[in-house]
Scaffold this motif. Structure first.
Motif, PDB file in Angstrom:
ATOM      1  N   ASP A   1     -20.006  33.978 -15.481  1.00  0.00           N
ATOM      2  CA  ASP A   1     -19.179  34.384 -14.334  1.00  0.00           C
ATOM      3  C   ASP A   1     -17.740  33.920 -14.492  1.00  0.00           C
ATOM      4  O   ASP A   1     -16.812  34.563 -14.011  1.00  0.00           O
TER       5      ASP A   1
ATOM      6  N   GLN B   1     -16.256  33.587 -17.479  1.00  0.00           N
ATOM      7  CA  GLN B   1     -15.668  34.376 -18.568  1.00  0.00           C
ATOM      8  C   GLN B   1     -15.328  35.800 -18.140  1.00  0.00           C
ATOM      9  O   GLN B   1     -14.317  36.348 -18.576  1.00  0.00           O
ATOM     10  N   ASP B   2     -16.186  36.416 -17.317  1.00  0.00           N
ATOM     11  CA  ASP B   2     -15.925  37.828 -16.977  1.00  0.00           C
ATOM     12  C   ASP B   2     -15.170  38.008 -15.663  1.00  0.00           C
ATOM     13  O   ASP B   2     -14.995  39.133 -15.196  1.00  0.00           O
ATOM     14  N   GLY B   3     -14.724  36.926 -15.060  1.00  0.00           N
ATOM     15  CA  GLY B   3     -13.875  37.033 -13.865  1.00  0.00           C
ATOM     16  C   GLY B   3     -14.647  37.100 -12.553  1.00  0.00           C
ATOM     17  O   GLY B   3     -14.032  37.131 -11.482  1.00  0.00           O
ATOM     18  N   THR B   4     -15.985  37.108 -12.607  1.00  0.00           N
ATOM     19  CA  THR B   4     -16.758  37.170 -11.359  1.00  0.00           C
ATOM     20  C   THR B   4     -16.508  35.929 -10.501  1.00  0.00           C
ATOM     21  O   THR B   4     -16.521  35.998  -9.273  1.00  0.00           O
TER      22      THR B   4
ATOM     23  N   ASP C   1     -13.731  34.410 -10.055  1.00  0.00           N
ATOM     24  CA  ASP C   1     -12.521  34.660  -9.253  1.00  0.00           C
ATOM     25  C   ASP C   1     -12.880  35.424  -7.991  1.00  0.00           C
ATOM     26  O   ASP C   1     -12.400  35.125  -6.901  1.00  0.00           O
ATOM     27  N   LEU C   2     -13.730  36.438  -8.182  1.00  0.00           N
ATOM     28  CA  LEU C   2     -14.168  37.258  -7.050  1.00  0.00           C
ATOM     29  C   LEU C   2     -14.885  36.384  -6.016  1.00  0.00           C
ATOM     30  O   LEU C   2     -14.651  36.502  -4.809  1.00  0.00           O
ATOM     31  N   LEU C   3     -15.737  35.480  -6.518  1.00  0.00           N
ATOM     32  CA  LEU C   3     -16.491  34.605  -5.619  1.00  0.00           C
ATOM     33  C   LEU C   3     -15.569  33.601  -4.928  1.00  0.00           C
ATOM     34  O   LEU C   3     -15.741  33.304  -3.746  1.00  0.00           O
ATOM     35  N   ARG C   4     -14.585  33.098  -5.684  1.00  0.00           N
ATOM     36  CA  ARG C   4     -13.660  32.125  -5.089  1.00  0.00           C
ATOM     37  C   ARG C   4     -12.799  32.749  -4.001  1.00  0.00           C
ATOM     38  O   ARG C   4     -12.366  32.075  -3.076  1.00  0.00           O
ATOM     39  N   MET C   5     -12.520  34.060  -4.134  1.00  0.00           N
ATOM     40  CA  MET C   5     -11.702  34.739  -3.123  1.00  0.00           C
ATOM     41  C   MET C   5     -12.544  35.313  -1.980  1.00  0.00           C
ATOM     42  O   MET C   5     -11.995  35.858  -1.030  1.00  0.00           O
ATOM     43  N   SER C   6     -13.870  35.188  -2.095  1.00  0.00           N
ATOM     44  CA  SER C   6     -14.735  35.754  -1.059  1.00  0.00           C
ATOM     45  C   SER C   6     -14.844  34.794   0.118  1.00  0.00           C
ATOM     46  O   SER C   6     -14.406  33.641   0.057  1.00  0.00           O
TER      47      SER C   6
ATOM     48  N   GLU D   1      -9.875  25.623 -12.453  1.00  0.00           N
ATOM     49  CA  GLU D   1      -8.646  26.270 -12.887  1.00  0.00           C
ATOM     50  C   GLU D   1      -7.436  25.358 -12.755  1.00  0.00           C
ATOM     51  O   GLU D   1      -6.561  25.342 -13.590  1.00  0.00           O
ATOM     52  N   ASP D   2      -7.400  24.603 -11.646  1.00  0.00           N
ATOM     53  CA  ASP D   2      -6.251  23.719 -11.435  1.00  0.00           C
ATOM     54  C   ASP D   2      -6.173  22.681 -12.535  1.00  0.00           C
ATOM     55  O   ASP D   2      -5.147  22.291 -12.980  1.00  0.00           O
TER      56      ASP D   2
ATOM     57  N   LEU E   1      -5.841  31.449  -6.471  1.00  0.00           N
ATOM     58  CA  LEU E   1      -6.769  30.874  -7.452  1.00  0.00           C
ATOM     59  C   LEU E   1      -6.152  29.683  -8.170  1.00  0.00           C
ATOM     60  O   LEU E   1      -6.855  28.882  -8.772  1.00  0.00           O
ATOM     61  N   LEU E   2      -4.844  29.597  -8.129  1.00  0.00           N
ATOM     62  CA  LEU E   2      -4.122  28.440  -8.672  1.00  0.00           C
ATOM     63  C   LEU E   2      -3.224  27.898  -7.560  1.00  0.00           C
ATOM     64  O   LEU E   2      -2.753  28.668  -6.719  1.00  0.00           O
TER      65      LEU E   2
ATOM     66  N   ASP F   1      -6.913  35.461   1.375  1.00  0.00           N
ATOM     67  CA  ASP F   1      -8.012  35.768   0.456  1.00  0.00           C
ATOM     68  C   ASP F   1      -8.748  37.034   0.870  1.00  0.00           C
ATOM     69  O   ASP F   1      -9.172  37.819   0.028  1.00  0.00           O
ATOM     70  N   GLN F   2      -8.909  37.206   2.179  1.00  0.00           N
ATOM     71  CA  GLN F   2      -9.624  38.377   2.682  1.00  0.00           C
ATOM     72  C   GLN F   2      -8.731  39.618   2.717  1.00  0.00           C
ATOM     73  O   GLN F   2      -9.197  40.709   3.035  1.00  0.00           O
TER      74      GLN F   2
ATOM     75  N   SER G   1     -10.037  40.277 -17.083  1.00  0.00           N
ATOM     76  CA  SER G   1     -11.482  40.408 -17.280  1.00  0.00           C
ATOM     77  C   SER G   1     -12.022  41.432 -16.292  1.00  0.00           C
ATOM     78  O   SER G   1     -11.494  41.597 -15.196  1.00  0.00           O
TER      79      SER G   1
ATOM     80  N   THR H   1     -15.219  41.842 -14.902  1.00  0.00           N
ATOM     81  CA  THR H   1     -16.319  41.495 -13.969  1.00  0.00           C
ATOM     82  C   THR H   1     -17.556  42.403 -14.130  1.00  0.00           C
ATOM     83  O   THR H   1     -18.307  42.602 -13.180  1.00  0.00           O
TER      84      THR H   1
ATOM     85  N   LYS I   1     -21.169  43.053 -15.896  1.00  0.00           N
ATOM     86  CA  LYS I   1     -22.260  42.391 -16.620  1.00  0.00           C
ATOM     87  C   LYS I   1     -22.958  43.405 -17.520  1.00  0.00           C
ATOM     88  O   LYS I   1     -23.237  44.535 -17.085  1.00  0.00           O
TER      89      LYS I   1
ATOM     90  N   ILE J   1     -20.152  41.155  -1.943  1.00  0.00           N
ATOM     91  CA  ILE J   1     -19.324  39.950  -1.998  1.00  0.00           C
ATOM     92  C   ILE J   1     -18.040  40.127  -1.181  1.00  0.00           C
ATOM     93  O   ILE J   1     -17.591  39.217  -0.500  1.00  0.00           O
TER      94      ILE J   1
END
Lengths: 221, 189
Positions: free
Chosen positions: A74, A76-79, A81-86, A220-221, B36-37, B60-61, B69, B71, B73, B88
């Motif tokens: 997750d 590596q493929d950017g998922t 990021d998606l979860l962190r922004m959810s 990331e930080d 994210l940063l 974020d929303q 990348s 995303t 699979k 999600i």
């Protein structure tokens, strides 16, 4: 709740489909138990006395196998990021991942262990303790393992780091788990060791969830 | 320090394209904008239509971030991937089909990610933009691996988004959204 369920189901599907994860861990567990009589010899007394440790070492290593796939893909493929922004808090992301890992690894081992333990001449009366100890202890292995996976995510040769982080932290489970099976084989009460195993998993659930979420935030930080 | 003297603002309906050599901080800036940063020095503020400052959670929303990348699979089909993204994001699952049609991947719906080309995987990632209406789009090298027709489609989708009051910040090595303002990062890095 919808995001949590979606993540849980997706991780279960990935674990079952990818040809790694679930089946690899289960196969590894059965293989170690099956190989033990070949390596240690056919002497029932020796196998019986080694069984508690062998069963728990096999469980510990089998759960370790799938851990690299819990967070790293997750990331590596950017998922991730998606979860962190959810809207789903990272603690719940971790919980979903632990649950998926346990359902596809720990639970499978709990079911398989009583079936393969007779190869090590474990008494029939001790088989329920084998299952119970794994049922109580493997959730803790999944929690600690996921925290280790979060800490080692993105690190070169992270798998080695993961093993170095996770294995020492799982020593209490190994001691209490093997202790419970040992106790029942020697006619003692295994409940104390089982309760300590449950405590191990509960403490791991709290500490490892927070640690894993913090590691993902700091990743990331 | 990655940036020095960097200052910009982007209004609703506008776009900003970040340009600059490799390592100039385009992706870093996009990731800061996405939350994210964390920028250790400096100030980043988002304002709603009524000029009220929005919180990080609201930001974020309110943002879609499509990174390098994709995303995708290998063992999940395109449809499963987009359904997961919809769940999600909290988006309506019924929009998965229309998103696949928008990005011309409907016929690939049952194919696993392992069988997709790089361009097809990129289209799956971009389809996330069509799953839910969010005012801020952050796009990192959106043109990578896309053929001419999909590039034209991306431009159309971006034009529609801006016409509806959306905001786009994109990093690109190639010409993208020619009418948008550009910010050259090499000069600040």
């Amino acid at each position: 709740m919808r995001a949590f369920t979606a993540l849980l189901l997706r991780d279960i599907v990935l674990s079952l489909r990818s040809g790694g994860g679930a089946w690899l861990g289960a196969g590894f567990f059965v293989l170690i138990i099956a190989l033990a009589p070949l390596g240690l010899g056919p002497e029932p007394a020796l196998l019986k006395s080694a069984a508690p440790g062998l069963i728990w070492i096999a469980a510990l290593l089998a759960t370790l196998l799938g851990l690299e796939r819990v967070i790293e893909p997750d990331l590596q493929d950017g998922t991730l990021d998606l979860l962190r922004m959810s809207a789903l808090p990272l603690e719940f992301v971790v919980l979903a991942k632990v649950l998926a890992h346990w359902l596809t690894n720990g639970l499978v081992i709990c079911v398989l262990a009583p079936l393969v333990s007779p190869m090590l001449f474990v008494d029939a009366k001790a088989l329920w303790v084998v299952a119970a100890s794994l049922l109580l202890g493997t959730p803790g292995l999944s929690f600690i393992g996921t925290a280790g996976a979060a800490v080692s995510a993105g690190v070169r040769r992270g798998g080695v780091l993961l093993a170095l982080i996770v294995l020492p932290l799982n020593i209490p489970a190994l001691i209490f788990g093997a202790g419970a099976i040992n106790a029942v084989q020697h006619g003692s009460d295994p409940r104390q060791a089982l309760l300590l195993l449950a405590a191990f998993s509960l403490i791991a659930a709290v500490v490892a969830s927070l640690a894993a979420a913090a590691a993902l935030r700091l990743n990331e930080d | 320090m990655v940036f020095r003297g960097l200052s910009f603002d982007v209004d609703a309906g506008n776009a900003l394209v970040l340009v600059g050599p490799n390592g100039s901080g385009k992706t870093t800036l996009l990731r800061i904008l996405a939350g994210l940063l964390t920028a250790t020095i400096g100030r980043l503020q988002f304002f709603s239509d009524d000029r009220a400052q929005v919180s990080d959670d609201t930001r974020d929303q309110s943002a879609h971030f499509v990174a390098h990348s994709d995303t995708v699979k290998s063992s999940l089909t395109v449809k499963e991937t987009l359904r997961f993204h919809a769940d999600i994001l909290g988006a309506d699952r019924t929009r998965v089909q229309s998103a696949m049609e928008t990005w011309d991947i409907a016929r690939l719906g049952d194919l696993p990610g392992a069988l997709l080309s790089a361009g097809q995987r990129r289209r799956v990632a971009l389809a996330r933009l069509s799953l839910q209406d969010r005012p801020i789009w952050l796009l990192d090298e959106p043109l990578i691996a896309l053929d001419r027709s999909v590039r034209a489609r991306l431009h159309d989708v971006c034009a529609d988004h801006r016409a509806a009051g959306g905001l786009i910040v994109a990093a690109s090595h190639e010409p993208f959204l020619e009418d948008a303002a550009t910010l050259e990062l090499g000069a600040h890095a």
